[in-house]
Scaffold this motif. Structure first.
Motif, short mmCIF file in Angstrom:
data_model
loop_
_atom_site.label_atom_id
_atom_site.label_comp_id
_atom_site.label_asym_id
_atom_site.label_seq_id
_atom_site.Cartn_x
_atom_site.Cartn_y
_atom_site.Cartn_z
N SER A 23 0.83 -1.20 0.00
CA SER A 23 0.00 0.00 0.00
C SER A 23 0.86 1.24 0.00
N ILE A 24 2.00 1.20 0.66
CA ILE A 24 2.89 2.36 0.69
C ILE A 24 3.47 2.61 -0.69
N PHE A 31 -3.39 10.89 0.15
CA PHE A 31 -3.46 10.34 1.50
C PHE A 31 -3.72 11.48 2.49
N PRO A 32 -4.54 11.24 3.51
CA PRO A 32 -4.67 12.24 4.57
C PRO A 32 -3.44 12.17 5.49
N ILE A 33 -2.89 13.27 5.84
CA ILE A 33 -1.79 13.30 6.82
C ILE A 33 -2.25 13.94 8.13
N VAL A 34 -3.27 14.77 8.04
CA VAL A 34 -3.85 15.40 9.24
C VAL A 34 -5.36 15.34 9.10
N GLU A 35 -6.02 14.86 10.16
CA GLU A 35 -7.47 14.71 10.13
C GLU A 35 -8.09 15.44 11.31
N GLU A 51 3.50 7.74 6.49
CA GLU A 51 4.44 6.69 6.05
C GLU A 51 4.89 6.94 4.62
N VAL A 52 4.01 7.51 3.80
CA VAL A 52 4.40 7.83 2.43
C VAL A 52 5.50 8.87 2.43
N ILE A 53 5.40 9.84 3.33
CA ILE A 53 6.39 10.92 3.38
C ILE A 53 7.69 10.45 4.03
N GLU A 54 7.58 9.63 5.07
CA GLU A 54 8.76 9.24 5.84
C GLU A 54 9.79 8.49 5.00
N ARG A 55 9.35 7.82 3.95
CA ARG A 55 10.30 7.01 3.19
C ARG A 55 11.12 7.84 2.19
N ILE A 56 10.83 9.17 2.10
CA ILE A 56 11.59 10.03 1.21
C ILE A 56 12.90 10.43 1.89
N THR A 57 14.00 10.21 1.19
CA THR A 57 15.32 10.56 1.75
C THR A 57 15.84 11.88 1.21
N ASN A 58 15.25 12.38 0.13
CA ASN A 58 15.68 13.66 -0.43
C ASN A 58 15.16 14.81 0.43
N VAL A 104 -2.17 14.83 1.19
CA VAL A 104 -0.95 14.93 0.40
C VAL A 104 -1.06 13.98 -0.80
N TRP A 105 -0.55 14.44 -1.95
CA TRP A 105 -0.48 13.53 -3.10
C TRP A 105 0.74 12.65 -2.90
N GLY A 106 0.51 11.33 -2.88
CA GLY A 106 1.54 10.39 -2.46
C GLY A 106 2.75 10.30 -3.36
N ASN A 107 2.65 10.72 -4.62
CA ASN A 107 3.78 10.60 -5.54
C ASN A 107 4.42 11.98 -5.72
N PRO A 108 5.55 12.25 -5.02
CA PRO A 108 6.15 13.57 -5.12
C PRO A 108 6.77 13.80 -6.50
#
Length: 603
Positions: A23-24, A31-35, A51-58, A104-108
């Motif tokens: 799913s990630i 995805f909602p990040i704040v509700e 979790e979608v955001i946390e995996r970004i290293t850039n 947030v749109w999950g695909n940066p």
């Protein structure tokens, strides 16, 4: 070889823990990040989007769109992402708001910014002013988007209203204030670049940038109107945005707005398509990585930053009235003034000027310390402190006036009391210089100790004049009254010594005193010259010893003692001779009785 049971367990384990990972990786969605919580008063984190955001290293940059509900924010984001309504953020055509909280749109989108590969996320926010929500909730959404974003797109239909400027000003203050309060120091994040996006089809001869500049320009206030001053303070609070503010206009894409999601680019207004592409280029040109405490944030750091600011906002006591910094600080100012009043009231009035000033500085310091702990708006801190100082100064002037009144009242009471005492001393039955000096000193000391405050100087001068006149008058009358008292006393003692006590020595001493007083002043000098004679000084000293001492005040007890002495003499004259015989008689007169006319005659 692996046992079949172990292999089966391994496969089950992989299947169980592979589903969340799948799913990630499926990031082609929002995805909602704040509700919102059920009451729509506070916000909470949504772990799936985080979790979608946390995996970004850039390094991460965020583009957030804010604005009223039903203003086309979600549609605008889809256009910036080149997505249809069915692929990107959900677009609602009903009267209620579609987006809840922050999504947030999950695909940066990866961009090369100043040689650094940066992942750009697009954030969709819940529109403000919708039905069924408190203003506090709107304030938190607005503030949170302001803090998180690198580019903040303020999506407004048609024109800029004063309420829009006020709300933006408030969000900036709110965001930096609560984050700064959370970390315990000055605000440590760079403000977002503000993009005013005005969606309209006509400009009435003005560019959108001119319209924004005019809206943000300070209003002349030569008359010092408080309402205009508050309007200007709102604009001053946007100083944090500085030159980061940019204006852009976007025409309506199509007349039938409810069908926008079903229309392709060829069916949209060509001017809109052109301006939309220009908007994409503008956003790409101004976006920068999010900088906090001097460094850019990766995915995990960005999420941690979000958690911090959300916790600060939820813990913060945010009022639900208006969007001015002054509204927030109004209650705090009132508490500070109340504290100042309570502290000052503990000092009993009157006080001398120096003590009152010291008390004022101490209480003012405590009030300002409380204000520093609780005040809102770092950019308005100086103005708020000035405002607090002005209020405290007004209260202090009231205390100054009260102190002057109480000082005058107290000193007047002490002066009147001393004046009455001096008047009473002038008419003593038995004049005594020692008593006058004692009461004079007591009165003066009481005045010096209890008469305090600004009125003391004036009353001191009056007191010195009054006491000086009273002393001079008492001394002038003292010798004359004492002389008259001694003359009367000598005559009374002659009568008592001759007819009552029948002690010839007392009679002789009384006659000598009377003769001395009468002949000295008539044959030699005037009465005034007598007062310089050593014999007179001896008489005065003896008189003072008899009349007044710390133990016995004869002026107060003269009548009771005289009455007791009279009773004793009467008793002695009536019953003493018959009961005790002649031995009670004084010897000088006893001999006369013994040899009187009833004695036995002899040849």
């Amino acid at each position: 070889m692996v046992a079949p049971s172990s292999l089966l367990f391994l496969l089950l384990f992989l299947c169980l823990f592979a589903t969340p990972s799948f799913s990630i990786h499926n990031v082609g969605q929002a995805f909602p990040i704040v509700e919102p919580d059920p009451g729509h008063t506070k916000l909470r984190l949504s772990r799936e989007g985080l979790e979608v955001i946390e995996r970004i290293t850039n390094p991460i940059a965020a583009v957030a769109v804010i604005g009223p509900y039903r203003s086309g924010k979600s549609f605008l984001l889809n256009q910036l992402l080149s997505l249809s309504c069915y692929e990107g953020f959900g677009v609602g055509h009903m009267r209620d708001t579609k987006t809840k909280g922050i999504w947030v749109w999950g695909n940066p989108i990866d961009l090369d910014i100043d040689g650094v590969r940066t992942s750009v996320f697009y954030l969709d926010t819940e529109g403000f002013e919708s039905i069924g929500k408190s203003n506090v909730y709107d304030d938190r959404i607005f503030a949170l988007a302001t803090v998180l974003s690198s580019v903040l797109i303020y999506n407004l239909p048609e024109t800029i209203r004063e309420a829009d400027i006020s709300r933006l000003s408030f969000a900036v203050e709110l965001a930096e204030e609560f984050y700064g309060r959370y970390v315990g120091k000055d605000v440590a994040f760079e403000p977002a670049k503000l993009l005013w996006l005005i969606q309209r089809d006509f400009l009435q001869g003005k560019s959108v940038q001119e319209m924004v500049n005019e809206s943000l320009q300070r209003v002349p206030n030569s008359d010092g109107d408080r309402n205009i001053d508050m309007v200007n303070q709102i604009r001053d609070s946007l100083a944090i945005m500085g030159d980061n503010s940019t204006a852009f206009s976007l025409p309506q894409p199509h007349l039938q707005r409810t069908k926008l999601c079903d229309l392709k680019d060829v069916e949209l207004d060509p001017l809109y398509v052109k301006r939309r592409e220009q908007l994409k280029e503008l956003v790409a040109s101004i976006i920068r990585p999010k900088i906090v405490k001097g460094k850019s944030l990766n995915g995990k750091e960005f999420v941690s930053f979000l958690e911090q600011i959300l916790e600060a906002l939820n813990k913060g006591d945010i009022p639900s009235t208006g969007s001015l910094v002054e509204v927030f600080n109004k209650g705090i100012l009132e508490r500070c003034i109340k504290l100042y009043n309570e502290k000052m009231a503990k000092y009993g009035l009157p006080l001398n000027v120096e003590s009152l000033q010291v008390a004022h500085e101490r209480c003012r310091g405590e009030a300002i310390e409380l204000f520093d702990e609780q005040h809102f708006g770092r950019h308005h801190a100086k103005k708020s402190v000035i405002q607090l100082d002005e209020k405290i100064q007004k209260v202090y002037m009231n205390f100054v006036m009260q102190n002057e009144y109480q000082s005058s009242k107290t000193c007047e009471a002490l002066y009147t009391k001393c004046e009455d005492i001096m008047d009473q001393l002038q008419v003593l039955r038995l004049p005594s210089m020692a008593k006058f000096n004692a009461r004079f000193l007591q009165c003066n000391q009481s005045f010096e100790q209890n008469c305090v405050g600004p009125s003391k100087i004036n009353y001191e001068q009056r007191m010195m004049k009054m006491l000086g006149k009273s002393r001079a008058l008492f001394i002038k009358e003292y010798n004359h009254r004492l002389f008259n008292w001694l003359v009367a006393f000598s005559l009374v003692m002659v009568v008592i010594g001759r007819f009552v006590i029948k002690f010839i020595l007392i009679e002789i001493g009384a006659w000598l005193l009377f003769i001395f007083l009468e002949t000295y002043t008539r044959m030699f000098w005037s009465a005034e010259s007598l007062y310089y004679n050593p014999v007179w000084h001896f008489i005065v000293a003896t008189w003072e010893t008899l009349v007044y001492s710390p133990i016995l005040d004869l002026d107060r007890w003269a009548i009771p003692l005289g009455a007791m002495l009279s009773v004793f003499i009467l008793y002695w004259r009536c019953y003493g001779k018959r009961k005790h015989g002649s031995r009670w008689l004084l010897p000088l007169y006893s001999s006369n009785i013994k040899n009187g006319p009833n004695r036995t005659r002899t040849d």
